[in-house]
Design a protein around this motif. Structure first.
Motif, short mmCIF file in Angstrom:
data_model
loop_
_atom_site.label_atom_id
_atom_site.label_comp_id
_atom_site.label_asym_id
_atom_site.label_seq_id
_atom_site.Cartn_x
_atom_site.Cartn_y
_atom_site.Cartn_z
N TYR A 105 0.86 -1.19 0.00
CA TYR A 105 0.00 0.00 0.00
C TYR A 105 0.89 1.23 0.00
CZ TYR A 105 1.08 0.05 5.02
OH TYR A 105 1.73 0.08 6.23
N VAL B 190 -2.59 1.17 7.08
CA VAL B 190 -2.92 -0.25 7.04
C VAL B 190 -2.29 -0.93 8.24
CG1 VAL B 190 -2.63 -2.41 5.76
CG2 VAL B 190 -3.14 -0.30 4.53
N ALA C 94 -3.87 -6.47 8.78
CA ALA C 94 -4.35 -6.48 7.39
C ALA C 94 -3.27 -6.99 6.45
CB ALA C 94 -4.79 -5.08 6.98
N MET C 95 -2.01 -6.61 6.69
CA MET C 95 -0.92 -7.11 5.85
C MET C 95 -0.78 -8.63 6.00
SD MET C 95 0.58 -4.77 3.95
CE MET C 95 2.35 -4.96 3.72
N VAL D 40 -3.61 -10.28 3.97
CA VAL D 40 -3.34 -10.29 2.53
C VAL D 40 -2.27 -11.34 2.21
CG1 VAL D 40 -2.51 -8.94 0.58
CG2 VAL D 40 -4.04 -7.89 2.26
N TYR E 98 -3.51 0.51 -3.15
CA TYR E 98 -3.39 -0.83 -2.60
C TYR E 98 -3.15 -1.76 -3.79
CZ TYR E 98 -5.95 1.61 1.09
OH TYR E 98 -6.36 2.52 2.03
N SER F 49 -1.86 -6.01 -5.18
CA SER F 49 -1.50 -7.39 -4.88
C SER F 49 -1.44 -8.19 -6.18
CB SER F 49 -2.50 -8.05 -3.92
OG SER F 49 -3.75 -8.22 -4.56
N LEU G 11 -6.19 -8.84 -2.68
CA LEU G 11 -6.43 -7.40 -2.62
C LEU G 11 -7.67 -7.08 -1.79
CD1 LEU G 11 -5.43 -4.62 -3.70
CD2 LEU G 11 -7.08 -4.90 -5.55
N PHE H 21 -7.42 -6.30 2.04
CA PHE H 21 -7.17 -5.00 2.63
C PHE H 21 -8.45 -4.38 3.20
CE2 PHE H 21 -3.28 -4.83 -0.11
CZ PHE H 21 -2.37 -4.56 0.90
N THR I 98 -10.54 -2.54 1.66
CA THR I 98 -10.87 -1.25 1.06
C THR I 98 -11.37 -1.40 -0.38
OG1 THR I 98 -8.60 -1.00 0.28
CG2 THR I 98 -9.13 -0.09 2.45
#
Length: 615
Positions: free
Chosen positions: A7, A12, A16-17, A20, A156, A158, A164, A167, A169
């Motif tokens: 991102y 973030v 969240a990381m 993902v 963002y 991926s 993706l 995240f 979002t």
């Protein structure tokens, strides 16, 4: 080969990381690396293929330039020698380790020196504010999904669409016209996905943005050239050049620090790759078949190619009774619908390749686009030469559901809605219909720039990496493209024969039965399998029940039922593929749709805009 994510100019959480990373760990099970700073984060899941003892990502961790990278750089040893001669330190022999130094030496133009397949993200912290750069390879072998929030000026990204969404979002609103785009072209083309706020970087793209700024997007290469003369010489000389070039690329792509195999379907393209790979000592080939007796069974052709190449041949047989569960798993990994029935088989085949102990597999993808191998190409050229309108037939051949049938399937409201939002990107449509070159030249450009990345390469990437297998594609390499693409029409299609130059290049290398067999697509015999009494039929009837289709508001449930009735009484390819496509879309819709069901009822997504901001 890895999966990447990150991102920029956003807040973030570490959780969240991790989410993902977990959602695409199947593509990089060997290691996970994450680094974060104020407003930015980079991460990767590593599949170790070259330089197994090194290659920890992000490359350049802790330095002013850090990179996460998915793909393979085939000229990395040459680049390493050049960079070290210029005074740079490259820490190990992993291919991606050259990237920070290459950027420091050449700036944004560093991608011009890369020969391979890749999607990468680079963070440069040397300026007053951090700078993010994204880049993709010349033909789109490694996709990168992005959400650019124009209001917040945040990014963002991926390697896979489901990741993706992790995240939290992205994917807030499904593109209502996406069903029509899917049925028209079998998967969304161009930068579009099924979501309003998620796009895919085009092949050969560099995306650059300073923290808090507006991105600049540049296509690094011009459109593919108009075919004129191609390689000099007679047909034999040209075919020999193609064979020599392809042999070189196959040899390069066999180099790895892990076991390598070849996918051998029994068709010309993969068989030629197999024969050339055997010259370098390749030992293992894989093909896929279906339990029972079905039309278009190619296993005996694949076996003949293997016998001639003297490889250990692995015949993977899957049971059609398991297709419903396999379809759900396949659609999840793709992240959006793809109407090619072979997607199920692709997923199962790469899983078997990995379970047998192989991490890299060469395939024959891309040959039809480069050398003129599709029947729809041949028919379009034939119709154009006769002065007939070739466009409707060609577009229907691209589709999962022909235009007239789509019109009958849609509700009045949905038909009116999609009329204002064509399935094909406007520029691509204009070039296909009115661009420079012959009809075949325009079609070839369209197939290579639009259909191949969206329909084939993303499918191959996602379904190979779902089992942690790196798929390598000799026909998509620059040298093969630059040799095959400029061939004049008669070197590709003439007198009813497709891929004339490639067949000539394969002469003497393959069994006569393979060279003389009628061309057929490597696909699932869905017409025979989607019939009353089969597990697939009952599954489709359940998911496409009138109540479900009526609730969504896009399809006329009576028209869908009529399609089932027609397939039950007189099975044919048109009805079966249409039902298959509707089934795939419904499976995707059930797994991923976040907006309320029902056409026109979803809310809007504030602050989103297309990713491709003009430079």
């Amino acid at each position: 080969m890895c999966r990447i994510f990150g991102y920029f100019n956003a807040a973030v959480t570490p959780h969240a990381m991790r989410t993902v990373a977990a959602l695409q760990r199947h593509g990089g099970p060997d290691a996970t690396g994450v680094t974060r700073g104020p407003g930015w984060g980079l991460g990767n899941n590593r599949l170790a293929v070259v330089g197994l003892d090194g290659g920890q990502q992000p490359y350049g961790r802790g330095g002013p330039v850090q990179v996460v990278f998915n793909g393979e750089i085939y000229n990395h040893e040459e680049l390493r020698r050049r960079l070290e001669a210029l005074g740079h330190v490259v820490p190990d022999r992993c291919d991606g380790s050259v990237l920070p130094a290459l950027y420091l030496e050449y700036g944004d133009e560093f991608t011009e020196h890369l020969d391979g397949m890749y999607a990468l993200a680079l963070l440069d912290t040397r300026g007053t504010v951090p700078r993010m750069l994204l880049a993709t390879d010349h033909i789109g072998m490694k996709p990168l999904y992005c959400r650019w929030d124009a209001a917040a000026r945040s990014l963002y990204f991926s390697s896979e669409l489901p990741a993706l969404l992790g995240f939290g979002t992205a994917g807030a609103r499904v593109r209502e016209s996406a069903l029509n785009a899917f049925l028209s072209t079998r998967t969304p083309f161009g930068t579009r996905t099924m979501y309003e706020d998620v796009e895919v970087l085009e092949p050969g793209t560099t995306w650059v943005c300073e923290l808090g700024g507006v991105p600049r997007v540049r296509r690094r290469e011009p459109h593919l050239p108009v075919a004129q003369e191609g390689p000099g010489g007679d047909g034999f000389t040209v075919a020999r050049q193609v064979r020599r070039t392809l042999r070189h690329e196959v040899g390069r792509l066999l180099e790895a620090d892990v076991p390598v195999a070849v996918v051998t379907s029994g068709g010309l393209d993969s068989s030629l790759v197999t024969a050339l790979a055997a010259e370098y000592g390749l030992q293992h080939t894989f093909t896929l078949a279906y339990r029972g007796s079905w039309p278009s069974d190619e296993r005996h052709f694949a076996r003949a190619v293997s016998d001639r190449a003297r490889t250990v041949h692995h015949e993977v047989e899957i049971d059609p009774a398991g297709f419903p569960a396999l379809l759900e798993e396949t659609v999840w990994h793709l992240g959006q619908p793809n109407a090619d029935p072979i997607a199920l088989s692709t997923h199962a085949l790469f899983r078997a390749i990995r379970e047998t102990g192989f991490t890299v597999a060469l395939t024959g993808d891309g040959a039809d686009e480069v050398f003129g191998g599709y029947e729809r190409m041949r028919l379009a050229v034939k119709r154009a030469a006769a002065g007939a309108d070739w466009v409707p037939g060609y577009l229907d051949a691209l589709s999962a559901v022909p235009a007239a049938l789509r019109d009958r399937l849609y509700t009045d409201a949905y038909r009116a809605h999609v009329a204002a939002d064509p399935a094909l990107p406007a520029a691509a449509s204009e070039d296909l219909l009115h661009g420079p070159g012959t009809v075949l030249d325009r079609i070839t450009r369209f197939e290579l720039e639009q259909r191949l990345p969206a329909y084939h390469l993303r499918r191959v990437d996602h379904l190979s990496m779902a089992s942690a297998v790196e798929a390598r594609l000799p026909f998509c390499q620059r040298s093969v493209l630059s040799l095959g693409r400029p061939l004049p029409d008669h070197r590709r299609i003439q007198d009813g024969q497709v891929k004339r130059t490639l067949y000539a290049a394969a002469a003497g290398l393959l069994p006569d039965a393979v060279l003389s067999r009628p061309k057929q697509p490597f696909t699932l015999p869905v017409t025979a399998m989607l019939r009353p009494g089969t597990p697939l039929w009952e599954y489709a009837r359940d998911l496409l029940a009138p109540g479900r289709t009526a609730a969504a508001g896009r399809l006329d449930p009576l028209a869908v039922d009529a399609l089932f009735a027609a397939q039950a009484e007189h099975p044919d390819d048109t009805a079966s593929l249409a039902l298959w496509a509707l089934l795939v879309h419904e499976v995707w819709d059930e797994q991923f749709r976040r907006s309320p069901r029902g056409f026109g009822k979803a809310g809007t997504v504030p602050g989103t805009a297309p990713l491709a901001v003009a430079a």
